[in-house]
Every structure is written in structure tokens, then in C-alpha cells.
Design a protein around this motif. Structure first.
Motif, PDB file in Angstrom:
ATOM      1  N   PRO A  40       0.799  -1.378  -0.172  1.00 43.31           N
ATOM      2  CA  PRO A  40      -0.165   0.048   0.053  1.00 43.31           C
ATOM      3  C   PRO A  40       0.998   1.321   0.016  1.00 43.31           C
ATOM      4  O   PRO A  40       0.304   2.272  -0.254  1.00 43.31           O
ATOM      5  CB  PRO A  40      -0.876  -0.136   1.342  1.00 43.31           C
ATOM      6  N   PRO A  96      -8.767  -1.640   4.836  1.00 45.59           N
ATOM      7  CA  PRO A  96      -8.303  -0.256   4.031  1.00 45.59           C
ATOM      8  C   PRO A  96      -9.587   0.086   3.410  1.00 45.59           C
ATOM      9  O   PRO A  96     -10.438  -0.535   3.045  1.00 45.59           O
ATOM     10  CB  PRO A  96      -7.302  -0.907   3.110  1.00 45.59           C
ATOM     11  N   ASP A 144     -10.245   1.102   0.401  1.00 46.98           N
ATOM     12  CA  ASP A 144     -10.051   0.856  -0.939  1.00 46.98           C
ATOM     13  C   ASP A 144     -10.976   0.029  -1.581  1.00 46.98           C
ATOM     14  O   ASP A 144     -10.757  -1.253  -2.445  1.00 46.98           O
ATOM     15  CB  ASP A 144      -8.744   0.930  -1.933  1.00 46.98           C
TER      16      ASP A 144
END
Lengths: 325, 407
Positions: A291, B387, B389
Motif C-alpha cells: 500500500p 483499508p 479502497d
């Protein structure tokens, strides 16, 4: 230092090209110390261990560079017969699957005793007595009666104890355990790990514990080396790495395991798959899944940065990773 | 989800009054109404005979793989079943999808006992209960394309999808499980373990079942891929309102995914309750030992937990101990345990108090014990927020595979 692996490279020549299984691994183990090598399948953790033991299949495997120093002598420069003397007497290995590592047509007594016949020149009768003694030591009940039984007559946990007994037989100074408890149930796993740790303390051996299970590692290891695509991406003493990982891969691994003490939200998942070893991405091998990846990660292979005296991280952004939590 | 709904319903004979009532109701085979359990398993058993002799086979005993299992499954809920190898959890799974015929007992799907059905009636019911297997390598036929594998259920149940629409349906399914729909003509070997498990899940979803029985669906996968598949299962359950029977030996994963959890030992459920009841307030000694043996990924946990190490191995299911079957390994075992089989019911001492320990536990000497260290006791914080996303896991794996695994 008992064992030092320096800049080791191992390749496999396959039809699809050269698979770079180990790409510059460094680690060391001292007497009485437990090093855990953590990684997923294909990370090179077992191949490194096989190279240390000298049981790598060559070909297709090939050690392409590096040194393996055991008590200050380079194992890679030894003749096969000198190497054989060290194997078994000085270092021994415990494998994952005890049933397929034991010979099904010999009794466990014969297999345990063989060590003493071959390496110590004992008579069969003395060797058998030694075998009983070993089985007692790894706490197999009724050792005297069971010494004449075959591997299939033992349960999984008992078989793994026999493997441990076999590895301990000649009191080596280094033991490599490759996923020793993966095939076992949790309650048996706890028994076997306890036994292993106890014998290690008693004999003051170095132990390399290869595993993919972050839980097992936390219980027994002194320090941890995390491997990814044939490289060590992070090394640290066990307490630090769990508290504050300095590599995004370690961090991802820690976050992706569900916890016993809480019902999680959605699990963090590292996206993508580990790379194909014949086509490791340029730059940092983890960059397609990371990430935090930036341009520099796609072009420059990160060196093992020194985080502090005992910690190393192969991430250009180890500082940011440490701070990000 | 439904954990608070009568938690002891019908899971033991000697339980409280409400249990007896509900049991009586079931026995009258009342028609299925909304809110009833979608699946009721009662006294389920599978015994495999042990024979001697070649021509005249005499039965000399039986392997009692499953020996009296009771549980309920509600719509939209996940029931986790944990236990060590050989405890019979996989045999239960096979009986639920009718791959094995039970020796005794009943499996009621919406009030109808499916274990005695055959022919057309059985086929109709089977459509609604599908299975996801453990090993993604051996459970897919290597000579069939992914399209054929996922589409095969339609050959057997053509009423679900008429011939012309099948390809589209399969592509939709691939999309649902996070694989690229263009992979429809590929073979299983072209996929990684995690992707194969997605194919197995897509096949399980093909017939729009109400219940999915998943037998160790993630235990063959690597840690980082495991999380992707667990998230997928979570998402699918919400999307299609599925009921899951999730069988696994990994207690952490089971807690993550389950609303209720049953612990099996030697062919029986020894304790069952909501995830918090089982993990934070276990009352059966076996559950406590099992939980305390799970390695916690935190070195500080070493100091904070008492580990219960069980001695010896699980007895053979061909020779089950009398009385309580756990007594040979139990540190609390007394004479009573040898003589009297403990029933799966709320233990007497918790019956009248309002505590999370008030759930079914098959032990004469049940008492609460705290074995899982809580977050407050550990230094390591829990996992960070997932996360932001979106559906990264699925997409990521699918797109990456394009580069990695094209032959």
C-alpha cells in the motif's frame, strides 16, 4: 556464533526459466537461541534450511553464491563425506510430515537405533536400549513395549515426538524444525512445542523454527526473520516485531490474521499474490502488493536498513511504516 | 446474529422448560414458518461398521464417527463447528449435504426430514444445500474448464438456468467471487490456491442455495490469501442472505466468521453458544483447553495466560470411553463422569442466573474459566481498520493473476 548464513543465493533451473528461490539471505543463530523464520509458501524459508542442512536436490537446485558458516567453517567448501559427519551429529532436522519422513517398513526402534549404529558404532542391542531411552525422553508412554511398533501404529503427535527423538539422538548443537506442528491439532501442537522448547533448553541447542504461523512463533522464538520472495525483509527480536513492524509485509501479515479475543470487522487482506519466482518484480519484490509503494520501490531494491541495533528492515519507507501505526 | 434467540432451544433433552416445549412442537412436524430454524439437526449419528471374516462378515464393532449431534441453524446465520481431527465434524458436513446417509437421527430442512428422502424429492432439497470443500486442488476436476465446473450444477438442475443463459450465469458468478469473467475457459491448474477456492465457492453458489456447508474452506491457503477468502465469504453471506455451516479447526477464523459456535469432541457437540459465550465464557473443560492451546500472535500473551496442556491423545471412535467421552483427558474427571453421560444442556448452576455462561455445555462440573486474554491485557493493539479502497482483495487477486499465471 553457532551458525551464520551469509548472502546465500539458491536457484532452481526449471522449464519456465530460472526460479530464484533464495536471493541473498543473511541470518545467524547462537547457542541456546531460537530463530523463527516466517514466510508463506514459496518464500524460500525451507530452501534456505535445506541448503544449510546440505539436503538440497542438486540439480535442479543450485547454490549460486554465499557462505554458510557453522562453528566458523564454511559448509559449502566441505567434501561430501565431511558434510555427512556434521549432518546428524552436529545438526539435525525435524520435518513437517512425520508419517512420510519415517520408514513405514522399519520399526521405530530400528530407525532410532540406526543413528547409534551408524554414527557411534554401537551394537544392535545397545542401540535398541538407547532407542527406548530416547522414547522415554520425549515422553512416549510405555516406550519399552512400543519400541518394536511401526510408524503407522502411532498417532500424529507421537510420530512427531519420534521425529524429535531422532533429531535429538546424537545431541546436535543445531536443530532445524521445518513446520514441526503444522500437521497437528492445536492441543497436540502445544504439547509438542513445549517438549521441543524444553529439550532445547536442556541441551542448550540453537533452534531454527520455520513456520508460517505467527501464533506459534510468538510463543517460543527469541528473534524473527520474515522472508518474502527469497529475501529477508525484516529481522527483529520477537517483542518488537509484533508491537511495531517495520516492513509493510510484516504489518499486513499481522493484520490479516483473525484474533481469538475479538470478533473482527472485515479482515485486512494483503491484495494480490506472492510473485512467481521466475519473474520477481524489479525493485522491491513486494511493491505490487504494497500500500505504500512509490516509484523508488519499483526501481531500486531496498537494502536491509538498520532500524536499530538489533532490527533490520528491507523497506525504503521503514520509518514511515513504523510511524504509521 | 440470532444468538440471543432461545439459546438452548432443542439442543438437549434435560434442559429448561422452553426447550421441552420447542421440542414437542418440532416433533409434531409443524409447518415451517418464518423465524424457525432453517435447519434442525437432531440426534444425528453415523456409525461405520467394523467387520471380521471374508465370506461371512460379522460385525465386531463400529466406528462411531458421529454419535448424537444436535443443533439449529437460522436463516442468515453462520454456525461454526470446531474440533480436532477425527472428531466427526467433516462427517456431519457430509451428512448435511447427503453425501453420507445417517445411521440415525434427523436433519430437518424447513421442518422436513431430508435424511429419509430419496429420488425426486431429495434432488429438489439438495439444490438448497450446497457444499464448499477443503482442498481446492483435488475438489476441482483438472480436465474441465472453469466454465464447465461452475456450470455443471445446471446440468443436474436445468430448471435453475435454461441452456442459453448458462454461460452468462457462470460469468456473473465469477464476477461475484472476484475472478475475471474472461477466465471462463481456463483450467484449474492455471489458478492459485486462493483463486481455486473462489471457483469452488462459485460452484457452491450456482444453484442459489439457502445453506452453504463449508468444510475447512480456508485451511489449505496461505495466511495473506486466507483473509481475502474469509472476507469474500462474509460479503457473499450478506449479499445473498446465506446460512453457513462453517467447519474448521482454526478457532480464530471460526470466531471471526461465526454467530454461534459448536465445539465437537469425539462425535458429539460438547458446548454450543454464541461466539462471545464460547470464547469469553467457556464452561466445558475441553473448550477451555482448546482455547488455551491456540497460539496467540503476541509474545506478551505468554505471561498473561494459563495454558492448559491436555495429556494423551483423543481416544479411538471405535472404543469410546463410558460416561463422559472427554473424561480420559480431563483434569476434573471424577467417578460420576465415568458412570453418567453428561447431557448437552445449560448446566444447573447457571440456569437461573443471567450470565453469558448460561449456554449449553455437556459437563457435570461445568464452571466458567477465562482463557482467552483480552485486548486490554495485551500490548499489541487489534487489527487496524480495513483499508478503504473498497473490494481491493478480490480485484487485486484477479488482476494480478492475469500477469502471473498466463501460460
Amino acid at each position: 556464533m553457532l551458525l551464520e548464513v551469509r548472502d546465500l543465493y539458491v536457484e532452481f533451473h526449471t522449464r519456465e526459466g530460472v526460479a530464484k528461490a533464495v536471493n541473498g539471505v543473511n541470518y545467524s543463530v547462537a547457542e541456546g537461541e531460537t530463530l523463527a523464520v516466517l514466510g508463506e509458501s514459496g518464500s524460500g524459508k525451507s530452501v534456505t534450511a535445506q541448503a544449510v542442512m546440505g539436503i538440497l536436490d542438486m540439480p535442479p537446485g543450485k547454490i549460486a553464491g554465499g557462505e554458510i558458516l557453522f562453528k566458523d567453517q564454511d559448509l559449502l567448501k566441505l567434501r561430501p563425506d565431511e558434510r555427512r559427519k556434521i549432518r546428524g551429529q552436529e545438526m539435525a532436522m525435524i520435518f513437517q510430515d512425520a508419517l512420510s519422513s519415517l520408514n513405514p517398513v522399519l520399526t521405530v526402534g530400528e530407525q532410532l537405533g540406526e543413528m547409534f549404529v551408524v554414527h557411534r558404532g554401537m551394537s544392535r542391542k545397545d542401540a535398541k536400549a538407547k532407542a527406548v531411552e530416547l522414547m522415554d525422553r520425549v515422553r512416549i508412554p510405555a516406550a519399552k513395549e512400543r519400541v518394536g511398533q511401526y510408524p503407522h501404529q502411532f498417532s500424529g503427535g507421537m510420530r512427531q515426538r519420534i521425529m524429535i527423538a531422532m533429531a535429538m539422538a546424537l545431541e546436535p548443537s543445531l536443530i532445524i524444525a521445518d513446520e514441526p506442528t503444522t500437521a497437528l491439532d492445536v492441543t497436540v501442537q502445544a504439547q509438542v512445542m513445549d517438549l521441543l522448547a524444553e529439550l532445547q533448553r536442556e541441551l542448550n541447542m540453537g533452534l531454527i523454527l520455520i513456520t508460517h504461523d505467527l501464533g506459534v512463533v510468538a510463543d517460543v522464538a527469541d528473534k524473527i526473520a520474515v522472508m518474502y520472495a527469497g529475501r529477508i525483509v525484516e529481522t527483529a527480536p520477537v517483542h518488537e516485531i509484533y508491537k511495531a513492524p517495520a516492513h509493510p509485509y510484516t504489518k499486513g501479515l499481522l493484520q490479516s490474521i483473525p484474533r481469538l479475543d475479538q470478533k473482527g470487522r472485515e479482515l485486512y487482506a494483503i491484495k494480490g499474490l506472492p510473485p512467481n519466482l521466475t519473474r520477481i518484480p524489479p525493485g522491491c519484490a513486494f511493491n505490487p502488493r504494497c500500500p505504500m509503494a512509490q516509484d523508488v520501490c519499483r526501481s531500486d531494491v531496498p537494502p536491509l536498513y538498520e532500524v536499530d541495533e538489533q532490527r533490520r528492515s528491507a523497506c525504503h519507507f521503514w520509518k514511515e511504516t513504523l510511524d504509521a501505526r | 446474529m440470532h444468538a440471543d434467540r432461545d439459546r438452548s432451544a432443542g439442543t438437549g433433552e434435560g434442559a429448561v422448560g422452553s426447550t421441552l416445549l420447542s421440542k414437542a412442537r418440532e416433533d409434531a412436524a409443524a409447518p415451517y414458518t418464518e423465524g424457525d430454524p432453517i435447519l434442525q439437526v437432531r440426534d444425528l449419528a453415523k456409525h461405520y461398521p467394523l467387520t471380521q471374516g471374508i465370506l461371512f462378515k460379522r460385525q465386531i464393532g463400529a466406528v462411531r464417527a458421529v454419535d448424537g449431534v444436535d443443533f439449529d441453524l437460522y436463516a442468515g446465520e453462520t454456525l461454526g463447528i470446531v474440533g480436532e481431527s477425527g472428531c466427526g465434524k467433516s462427517t456431519v458436513a457430509k451428512m448435511l449435504v447427503h453425501l453420507e446417509r445417517p445411521t440415525a437421527g434427523a436433519i430437518r430442512y424447513k421442518g422436513e426430514d431430508i435424511s429419509k428422502l430419496s429420488g425426486r424429492a431429495l434432488k429438489a432439497v439438495r439444490r438448497n444445500i450446497q457444499m464448499v470443500f477443503q482442498d481446492p486442488y483435488t475438489s476441482l476436476n483438472p480436465r474441465m474448464t472453469v466454465g464447465d465446473i461452475i456450470g455443471e450444477p445446471y446440468e443436474i438442475h436445468p430448471e435453475v438456468a435454461p441452456k442459453g443463459s448458462r454461460r452468462q450465469k457462470v460469468q456473473d458468478l465469477l464476477d461475484v467471487v472476484g475472478l475475471n469473467p474472461e477466465y471462463i475457459n481456463r483450467y484449474p491448474h492455471q489458478f492459485s490456491g486462493g483463486q481455486r477456492q473462489r471457483i469452488g465457492i462459485a460452484r457452491g453458489l450456482a444453484l442459489n442455495p439457502e445453506i452453504i456447508v463449508a468444510d475447512e474452506p480456508v485451511s489449505a491457503l496461505d495466511v495473506s490469501v486466507q483473509a481475502q477468502v474469509v472476507n469474500l465469504l462474509d460479503r457473499l453471506q450478506a449479499e445473498f442472505n446465506l446460512s453457513f455451516v462453517f467447519i474448521a479447526h482454526d478457532l480464530s477464523i471460526v470466531r471471526h466468521i461465526s454467530d454461534r459456535v459448536g465445539v465437537m469432541y469425539l462425535g458429539r457437540i460438547v458446548e454450543i453458544g454464541s461466539d462471545a459465550e464460547i470464547y469469553d465464557h467457556p464452561t466445558h473443560p475441553y473448550t477451555q483447553a482448546l482455547l488455551s492451546a491456540v497460539p496467540v500472535p503476541d509474545p506478551t500473551a505468554r505471561e498473561h495466560r494459563e495454558r492448559i496442556i491436555l495429556h494423551g491423545d483423543v481416544p479411538s471412535p471405535a472404543n469410546i470411553p463410558s460416561g463422559c467421552r472427554f473424561r480420559t483427558r480431563c483434569w476434573k474427571a471424577q467417578e460420576r463422569c465415568e458412570l453418567e453421560v453428561p447431557l448437552l444442556a445449560v448446566p444447573a448452576e447457571f440456569r437461573l442466573v443471567d450470565t453469558p455462561a448460561r449456554h449449553d455445555s455437556a459437563c457435570h462440573f461445568a464452571e466458567e474459566k477465562h482463557v482467552v486474554p483480552t485486548e486490554a491485557e495485551l500490548e499489541i493493539p487489534g487489527p487496524a481498520e480495513a483499508p478503504g479502497d473498497g473490494e481491493a482483495p478480490g480485484d487485486g487477486e484477479a488482476s494480478e493473476a492475469g500477469e502471473d499465471e498466463t501460460p
